[in-house]
Design an enzyme around this catalytic site. Sequence first.
Site, short mmCIF file in Angstrom:
data_model
loop_
_atom_site.label_atom_id
_atom_site.label_comp_id
_atom_site.label_asym_id
_atom_site.label_seq_id
_atom_site.Cartn_x
_atom_site.Cartn_y
_atom_site.Cartn_z
N PHE A 27 -9.95 -0.19 -0.39
CA PHE A 27 -9.58 -1.18 0.62
C PHE A 27 -10.09 -2.55 0.17
O PHE A 27 -11.21 -2.67 -0.32
CB PHE A 27 -10.20 -0.80 1.96
N ASP A 61 0.87 -1.18 0.00
CA ASP A 61 0.00 0.00 0.00
C ASP A 61 0.91 1.23 0.00
O ASP A 61 1.36 1.68 -1.04
CB ASP A 61 -0.90 -0.09 1.23
P1 5GP Z 1 1.97 -0.57 3.68
O1 5GP Z 1 1.18 0.71 3.73
O2 5GP Z 1 3.01 -0.60 4.74
O3 5GP Z 1 2.54 -0.84 2.30
O4 5GP Z 1 0.94 -1.72 3.94
C1 5GP Z 1 1.02 -2.41 5.10
C2 5GP Z 1 -0.02 -3.45 5.34
O5 5GP Z 1 -1.28 -2.82 5.46
C3 5GP Z 1 -0.22 -4.49 4.27
O6 5GP Z 1 0.72 -5.52 4.34
C4 5GP Z 1 -1.59 -5.00 4.67
O7 5GP Z 1 -1.48 -5.95 5.70
C5 5GP Z 1 -2.27 -3.73 5.13
N1 5GP Z 1 -3.10 -3.19 4.03
C6 5GP Z 1 -2.78 -2.25 3.13
N2 5GP Z 1 -3.79 -2.04 2.26
C7 5GP Z 1 -4.76 -2.90 2.63
C8 5GP Z 1 -6.06 -3.20 2.12
O8 5GP Z 1 -6.57 -2.65 1.12
N3 5GP Z 1 -6.76 -4.17 2.78
C9 5GP Z 1 -6.27 -4.82 3.87
N4 5GP Z 1 -7.05 -5.74 4.43
N5 5GP Z 1 -5.07 -4.56 4.37
C10 5GP Z 1 -4.32 -3.62 3.75
#
Ligand code: 5GP
Length: 181
Positions: free
Chosen positions: A157, A108
Amino acid sequence: MDIQVENVNYQVKVLFTEAELKQRIDILAQKINTQYSAEEPLVILVILHGALLFAADLVRGLTMPTEIESVRLKSYHGTQSTGKVELVGAIPPGIRGKNVLLVEDIVDSGRSLSFLIPKLKDEGAKSVKVATLLDKPSAHQVPITPEFIGFSIGKNFVIGYGLDLDGRYRNLPYVAELVKY
Ligand code: 5GP
Ligand code: MG
Protein backbone atom coordinates in the site's frame (compact mmCIF):
# COMPACT_ATOMS: atom_id res chain seq x y z
CA MET A 1 7.94 7.90 10.27
CA ASP A 2 5.77 5.02 11.46
CA ILE A 3 2.01 4.55 11.03
CA GLN A 4 -0.34 2.29 12.95
CA VAL A 5 -3.35 0.89 11.05
CA GLU A 6 -5.80 -1.35 12.89
CA ASN A 7 -3.16 -2.17 15.51
CA VAL A 8 -0.51 -3.13 12.94
CA ASN A 9 2.67 -1.05 12.77
CA TYR A 10 4.02 -0.01 9.39
CA GLN A 11 7.26 1.65 8.46
CA VAL A 12 6.80 4.48 5.95
CA LYS A 13 9.46 4.06 3.27
CA VAL A 14 9.93 6.70 0.55
CA LEU A 15 9.60 5.15 -2.92
CA PHE A 16 9.72 8.24 -5.13
CA THR A 17 10.99 11.64 -4.03
CA GLU A 18 9.52 14.94 -5.15
CA ALA A 19 12.36 15.36 -7.68
CA GLU A 20 11.92 11.83 -9.07
CA LEU A 21 8.17 12.39 -9.47
CA LYS A 22 8.71 15.68 -11.28
CA GLN A 23 11.30 14.23 -13.64
CA ARG A 24 9.11 11.25 -14.58
CA ILE A 25 5.92 13.32 -14.96
CA ASP A 26 7.69 15.74 -17.33
CA ILE A 27 8.66 12.76 -19.51
CA LEU A 28 5.09 11.38 -19.41
CA ALA A 29 3.68 14.76 -20.48
CA GLN A 30 6.07 14.89 -23.43
CA LYS A 31 5.05 11.38 -24.44
CA ILE A 32 1.35 12.32 -24.24
CA ASN A 33 2.04 15.43 -26.37
CA THR A 34 3.38 13.20 -29.16
CA GLN A 35 0.29 10.91 -29.09
CA TYR A 36 -2.35 13.57 -29.76
CA SER A 37 -2.91 16.30 -32.32
CA ALA A 38 -1.56 19.68 -31.23
CA GLU A 39 -4.80 21.43 -32.21
CA GLU A 40 -7.59 19.10 -31.10
CA PRO A 41 -8.87 19.65 -27.55
CA LEU A 42 -8.13 16.86 -25.10
CA VAL A 43 -10.47 16.26 -22.17
CA ILE A 44 -8.40 15.58 -19.06
CA LEU A 45 -10.66 13.56 -16.79
CA VAL A 46 -9.16 13.55 -13.32
CA ILE A 47 -10.24 10.74 -11.01
CA LEU A 48 -10.66 12.38 -7.62
CA HIS A 49 -9.22 12.73 -5.12
CA GLY A 50 -6.15 10.56 -5.58
CA ALA A 51 -5.06 11.90 -8.97
CA LEU A 52 -5.39 15.56 -8.00
CA LEU A 53 -1.70 16.28 -7.47
CA PHE A 54 -0.50 14.13 -10.36
CA ALA A 55 -2.98 15.77 -12.74
CA ALA A 56 -2.02 19.27 -11.59
CA ASP A 57 1.62 18.62 -12.43
CA LEU A 58 0.95 16.60 -15.59
CA VAL A 59 -1.30 19.19 -17.32
CA ARG A 60 1.37 21.85 -16.95
CA GLY A 61 3.52 19.85 -19.35
CA LEU A 62 0.79 19.36 -21.97
CA THR A 63 0.84 21.53 -25.08
CA MET A 64 -2.52 20.76 -26.80
CA PRO A 65 -5.70 22.64 -25.83
CA THR A 66 -7.15 20.92 -22.76
CA GLU A 67 -10.45 20.84 -20.89
CA ILE A 68 -10.07 19.70 -17.30
CA GLU A 69 -12.96 17.72 -15.81
CA SER A 70 -13.22 15.36 -12.87
CA VAL A 71 -15.13 12.32 -11.66
CA ARG A 72 -15.23 10.79 -8.25
CA LEU A 73 -15.15 7.06 -7.72
CA LYS A 74 -15.40 5.26 -4.43
CA SER A 75 -13.95 1.82 -3.90
CA TYR A 76 -11.46 1.80 -1.08
CA HIS A 77 -11.64 1.54 2.69
CA GLY A 78 -8.40 1.55 4.69
CA THR A 79 -5.73 -0.51 2.98
CA GLN A 80 -8.17 -3.10 1.59
CA SER A 81 -10.20 -2.74 -1.59
CA THR A 82 -13.90 -3.49 -1.18
CA GLY A 83 -14.04 -4.71 -4.77
CA LYS A 84 -17.12 -2.60 -5.39
CA VAL A 85 -16.81 0.58 -7.46
CA GLU A 86 -19.31 3.44 -7.37
CA LEU A 87 -19.53 6.64 -9.38
CA VAL A 88 -20.22 9.58 -7.05
CA GLY A 89 -22.25 12.06 -9.10
CA ALA A 90 -22.35 12.00 -12.89
CA ILE A 91 -19.98 11.80 -15.86
CA PRO A 92 -19.31 15.41 -16.87
CA PRO A 93 -21.15 16.57 -20.00
CA GLY A 94 -19.27 17.45 -23.18
CA ILE A 95 -17.41 14.16 -23.67
CA ARG A 96 -19.17 13.23 -26.92
CA GLY A 97 -16.82 13.19 -29.89
CA LYS A 98 -13.80 14.14 -27.77
CA ASN A 99 -10.54 12.41 -26.98
CA VAL A 100 -10.50 11.68 -23.25
CA LEU A 101 -7.40 11.12 -21.15
CA LEU A 102 -8.27 9.55 -17.82
CA VAL A 103 -5.83 10.58 -15.12
CA GLU A 104 -5.55 8.08 -12.27
CA ASP A 105 -3.30 7.86 -9.23
CA ILE A 106 -2.81 4.10 -9.19
CA VAL A 107 -4.12 0.99 -10.92
CA ASP A 108 -4.51 -1.77 -8.37
CA SER A 109 -7.17 -4.42 -9.17
CA GLY A 110 -8.06 -2.48 -12.34
CA ARG A 111 -11.75 -2.53 -11.39
CA SER A 112 -12.16 1.25 -11.21
CA LEU A 113 -10.95 1.77 -14.76
CA SER A 114 -12.79 -1.21 -16.19
CA PHE A 115 -15.93 0.25 -14.61
CA LEU A 116 -15.34 3.78 -15.91
CA ILE A 117 -13.96 3.29 -19.43
CA PRO A 118 -17.14 1.69 -20.89
CA LYS A 119 -19.23 4.50 -19.36
CA LEU A 120 -17.15 7.08 -21.23
CA LYS A 121 -17.51 5.14 -24.45
CA ASP A 122 -21.29 5.00 -23.86
CA GLU A 123 -21.20 8.80 -23.51
CA GLY A 124 -19.72 8.95 -27.02
CA ALA A 125 -16.04 9.62 -26.28
CA LYS A 126 -14.00 9.47 -29.49
CA SER A 127 -11.12 7.77 -27.65
CA VAL A 128 -10.30 6.91 -24.05
CA LYS A 129 -6.73 6.49 -22.85
CA VAL A 130 -5.31 6.23 -19.34
CA ALA A 131 -2.41 8.02 -17.68
CA THR A 132 -1.67 6.58 -14.26
CA LEU A 133 1.09 7.68 -11.94
CA LEU A 134 1.48 4.20 -10.48
CA ASP A 135 0.62 0.69 -11.60
CA LYS A 136 0.59 -2.49 -9.53
CA PRO A 137 0.68 -5.09 -12.34
CA SER A 138 0.83 -8.00 -9.88
CA ALA A 139 -2.47 -6.87 -8.27
CA HIS A 140 -4.58 -6.66 -11.43
CA GLN A 141 -7.78 -8.70 -11.21
CA VAL A 142 -9.19 -7.60 -14.55
CA PRO A 143 -7.24 -7.02 -17.77
CA ILE A 144 -6.29 -3.37 -18.03
CA THR A 145 -3.35 -1.77 -19.84
CA PRO A 146 -2.84 1.94 -19.15
CA GLU A 147 -1.25 3.72 -22.12
CA PHE A 148 0.89 6.02 -19.95
CA ILE A 149 2.41 4.72 -16.71
CA GLY A 150 4.63 6.70 -14.35
CA PHE A 151 6.05 3.84 -12.32
CA SER A 152 5.27 0.14 -11.89
CA ILE A 153 5.43 -0.94 -8.26
CA GLY A 154 4.86 -4.00 -6.07
CA LYS A 155 1.81 -4.84 -3.99
CA ASN A 156 2.48 -2.75 -0.87
CA PHE A 157 0.00 0.00 0.00
CA VAL A 158 1.33 3.44 -0.90
CA ILE A 159 0.54 6.93 0.35
CA GLY A 160 1.43 10.53 -0.49
CA TYR A 161 1.31 12.81 -3.53
CA GLY A 162 -2.48 12.51 -3.63
CA LEU A 163 -2.76 8.96 -2.32
CA ASP A 164 -4.47 8.65 1.04
CA LEU A 165 -4.90 6.36 3.96
CA ASP A 166 -8.48 6.92 5.12
CA GLY A 167 -8.37 10.50 3.87
CA ARG A 168 -4.96 11.45 5.27
CA TYR A 169 -1.42 11.90 3.89
CA ARG A 170 -2.45 13.14 0.43
CA ASN A 171 -0.33 16.24 0.97
CA LEU A 172 2.98 14.41 1.33
CA PRO A 173 5.23 15.65 -1.52
CA TYR A 174 6.63 12.14 -2.07
CA VAL A 175 5.19 8.64 -2.58
CA ALA A 176 5.90 6.21 0.24
CA GLU A 177 5.04 2.57 0.82
CA LEU A 178 3.82 1.07 4.06
CA VAL A 179 6.11 -1.79 5.00
CA LYS A 180 5.02 -4.22 7.72
CA TYR A 181 7.51 -4.75 10.52
P1 5GP B 1 -8.49 -0.43 -8.41
O1 5GP B 1 -8.37 -1.61 -7.50
O2 5GP B 1 -9.91 -0.20 -8.80
O3 5GP B 1 -7.57 -0.53 -9.60
O4 5GP B 1 -7.99 0.80 -7.59
C1 5GP B 1 -8.88 1.75 -7.22
C2 5GP B 1 -8.36 2.86 -6.37
O5 5GP B 1 -7.95 2.35 -5.13
C3 5GP B 1 -7.18 3.63 -6.88
O6 5GP B 1 -7.51 4.59 -7.83
C4 5GP B 1 -6.72 4.28 -5.59
O7 5GP B 1 -7.47 5.44 -5.35
C5 5GP B 1 -7.00 3.20 -4.58
N1 5GP B 1 -5.76 2.45 -4.30
C6 5GP B 1 -5.33 1.30 -4.85
N2 5GP B 1 -4.13 0.94 -4.36
C7 5GP B 1 -3.80 1.91 -3.48
C8 5GP B 1 -2.66 2.14 -2.65
O8 5GP B 1 -1.67 1.39 -2.60
N3 5GP B 1 -2.69 3.28 -1.89
C9 5GP B 1 -3.74 4.15 -1.90
N4 5GP B 1 -3.64 5.21 -1.11
N5 5GP B 1 -4.81 3.96 -2.66
C10 5GP B 1 -4.84 2.86 -3.44
MG1 MG C 1 -7.80 6.61 -7.69
